[in-house]
Design an enzyme around this catalytic site. Structure first.
Site, PDB file in Angstrom:
ATOM      1  N   LYS A  68       0.836  -1.214   0.000  1.00  0.00           N
ATOM      2  CA  LYS A  68       0.000   0.000   0.000  1.00  0.00           C
ATOM      3  C   LYS A  68       0.878   1.274   0.000  1.00  0.00           C
ATOM      4  CE  LYS A  68      -2.148  -1.416   3.733  1.00  0.00           C
ATOM      5  NZ  LYS A  68      -1.467  -2.724   3.864  1.00  0.00           N
ATOM      6  N   THR A  69       1.883   1.297   0.879  1.00  0.00           N
ATOM      7  CA  THR A  69       2.766   2.474   0.925  1.00  0.00           C
ATOM      8  C   THR A  69       3.542   2.593  -0.384  1.00  0.00           C
ATOM      9  OG1 THR A  69       3.026   1.964   3.265  1.00  0.00           O
ATOM     10  CG2 THR A  69       4.498   3.631   2.367  1.00  0.00           C
ATOM     11  N   THR A 162      -5.841  -1.811   6.884  1.00  0.00           N
ATOM     12  CA  THR A 162      -5.825  -3.270   6.924  1.00  0.00           C
ATOM     13  C   THR A 162      -7.244  -3.774   7.234  1.00  0.00           C
ATOM     14  OG1 THR A 162      -5.166  -3.014   9.219  1.00  0.00           O
ATOM     15  CG2 THR A 162      -3.429  -3.545   7.662  1.00  0.00           C
ATOM     16  N   ARG A 221       6.726  -8.051   1.976  1.00  0.00           N
ATOM     17  CA  ARG A 221       7.570  -7.587   3.092  1.00  0.00           C
ATOM     18  C   ARG A 221       8.299  -8.753   3.738  1.00  0.00           C
ATOM     19  NH1 ARG A 221       4.579  -4.027   6.637  1.00  0.00           N
ATOM     20  NH2 ARG A 221       5.377  -2.338   5.357  1.00  0.00           N
TER      21      ARG A 221
HETATM   22  P1  ADP Z   1       2.179  -1.882   3.206  1.00  0.00           P
HETATM   23  O1  ADP Z   1       2.181  -0.381   3.097  1.00  0.00           O
HETATM   24  O2  ADP Z   1       0.987  -2.515   2.539  1.00  0.00           O
HETATM   25  O3  ADP Z   1       2.340  -2.370   4.619  1.00  0.00           O
HETATM   26  P2  ADP Z   1       4.703  -1.689   1.782  1.00  0.00           P
HETATM   27  O4  ADP Z   1       4.303  -0.887   0.601  1.00  0.00           O
HETATM   28  O5  ADP Z   1       5.449  -0.969   2.859  1.00  0.00           O
HETATM   29  O6  ADP Z   1       3.435  -2.449   2.387  1.00  0.00           O
HETATM   30  O7  ADP Z   1       5.562  -2.930   1.221  1.00  0.00           O
HETATM   31  C1  ADP Z   1       6.512  -3.615   2.016  1.00  0.00           C
HETATM   32  C2  ADP Z   1       7.767  -3.897   1.193  1.00  0.00           C
HETATM   33  O8  ADP Z   1       7.441  -4.903   0.228  1.00  0.00           O
HETATM   34  C3  ADP Z   1       8.244  -2.677   0.378  1.00  0.00           C
HETATM   35  O9  ADP Z   1       9.391  -2.145   0.911  1.00  0.00           O
HETATM   36  C4  ADP Z   1       8.563  -3.187  -0.993  1.00  0.00           C
HETATM   37  O10 ADP Z   1       9.956  -3.313  -1.133  1.00  0.00           O
HETATM   38  C5  ADP Z   1       7.966  -4.567  -1.062  1.00  0.00           C
HETATM   39  N1  ADP Z   1       6.876  -4.657  -2.030  1.00  0.00           N
HETATM   40  C6  ADP Z   1       5.565  -4.504  -1.781  1.00  0.00           C
HETATM   41  N2  ADP Z   1       4.836  -4.732  -2.891  1.00  0.00           N
HETATM   42  C7  ADP Z   1       5.716  -5.028  -3.869  1.00  0.00           C
HETATM   43  C8  ADP Z   1       5.573  -5.382  -5.256  1.00  0.00           C
HETATM   44  N3  ADP Z   1       4.381  -5.494  -5.804  1.00  0.00           N
HETATM   45  N4  ADP Z   1       6.687  -5.611  -5.976  1.00  0.00           N
HETATM   46  C9  ADP Z   1       7.896  -5.539  -5.394  1.00  0.00           C
HETATM   47  N5  ADP Z   1       8.106  -5.234  -4.085  1.00  0.00           N
HETATM   48  C10 ADP Z   1       7.032  -4.981  -3.337  1.00  0.00           C
END
Ligand code: ADP
Length: 347
Positions: A68-69, A162, A221
């Protein structure tokens, strides 16, 4: 100025987060998986850019670590800006929100993580801000009280949650683009691992990468976290000397996962403790509170992090009266010591 806004979450600090950041895809094309979500966002971005308008507000839901981030960075990058990151629980008072909104410039992307955990008071200010780009502020109290309307620059709000179900109706209705991120397939995680290994300056054997992908809870992650620890294992093994390219093989992955306490199903120590409790209760459902106390985790963490994976693996059933272990869980984990002393027989 807002890049240093006090509500920016600490998640962007520290070495661990620094590495996580460096592994983030830089463009939507580099973003692996979630093809439908990525395509929908791409379309909306191109349409808004063609009209020279700000992008509609976006709500991204999905389990932690699914991207998401990352997507918010990619959306912001498409408009040539950096997202302003704010954590929902830090937005408590109305004036926190007003202070934040009135500093926004045209086209800014405001990312509110865990938006479902914002206070009701803070949330109310978002309604008119999202709908009409204005906030109404009360000045003075008692007989002198009056409401002043402050016009805001058009901006895009990206809310991440979430728990989409915990969002109030009025807030959810103000997002025009609503997308849900799903768990990743093993093949997608395999691609993410291969890409991350390259960025970390090492090579991973194809069979080692897919083996790891199958144990990452469908979540990038975890894939990246595990990979970094496994890289340390590969590096510490005999035969590698500084300056040489580092190769991660199946043995290194197996040893690394073993050290991390991750078993063949991708379950860790807490997952197995949860199963142990459920299996001991037999057919009797167990309440979330009881499980939380027994494993020493918050109920929210159990629901957001552990349960989805256990349910997805077909090991836990969620019923209105509580959680139960499935027959599959009993078959795989019944009758063994599942806690700290667990020996991973399948690795
Ligand atoms: P959330 O905000 O949903 O908790 P993040 O965007 O922080 O998740 O993602 C966690 C890590 O996973 C990021 O640092 C990124 O490197 C990796 N990541 C997430 N989605 C992808 C994707 N589709 N392709 C490659 N790496 C990804």
């Amino acid at each position: 100025m807002l890049e240093n806004y006090p509500f920016c979450p600490a998640a962007e600090d520290g070495e661990e987060q620094g590495i996580e950041k460096s592994l983030r895809p830089r463009t939507l094309d580099e973003f692996i998986g979630q093809r439908r979500v990525a395509a929908n966002l791409q379309l909306a971005i191109e349409a808004a850019r063609a009209r020279e308008e700000v992008l509609d507000h976006v709500l991204l839901s999905g389990m932690p670590g699914l991207g998401k981030t990352t997507l918010s960075y990619l959306i912001a990058a498409a408009f040539g800006v950096r997202p302003i990151l704010v954590s929902g629980p830090n937005l408590e008072r109305g004036k926190d929100v007003v202070g934040l909104l009135t500093q926004l410039h045209r086209g800014d992307i405001l990312f509110i993580d865990e938006i479902h955990r914002m206070s009701a008071q803070a949330e109310e200010y978002l309604y008119s801000a999202m709908e009409d780009f204005r906030v109404d502020v009360m000045l003075d109290r008692g007989p002198d009280a009056r409401s002043v309307c402050i016009h805001l620059e058009p901006f895009t709000m990206i809310g991440a949650t979430t728990r989409e179900g915990l969002l109030t109706g009025p807030l959810r209705d103000r997002f025009q683009i609503v997308e849900k991120l799903e768990f990743y397939s093993d093949e997608e995680l395999d691609q993410i691992i291969l890409r991350s290994a390259g960025l970390l300056g090492c090579a991973i054997d194809p069979e080692a990468s897919i083996y790891l992908a199958q144990r990452c809870r469908g979540t990038p992650r975890y894939a990246n976290r595990f990979l970094r620890r496994i890289r340390d294992v590969a590096q510490s093994r005999a035969g590698w000397s500084s300056g040489e390219p580092l190769r991660i093989d199946l043995e290194a992955v197996s040893e690394g996962l073993d050290r991390l306490g991750v078993d063949a199903q991708g379950l860790d120590r807490i997952d197995r403790k949860i199963l142990e409790i459920l299996i001991t209760h037999g057919d009797q459902p167990v309440g979330l509170k009881t499980i939380a106390v027994s494993v020493g985790e918050e109920e929210r963490t159990l629901e957001d992090v552990y349960e989805p994976h256990l349910i997805r693996k077909g090991l836990v059933l969620k019923t209105p009266r509580g959680r139960r272990a499935t027959s599959q869980a009993r078959k795989l984990y019944g009758g063994r010591s599942l806690g700290d002393g667990w020996l991973n027989l399948n690795l």
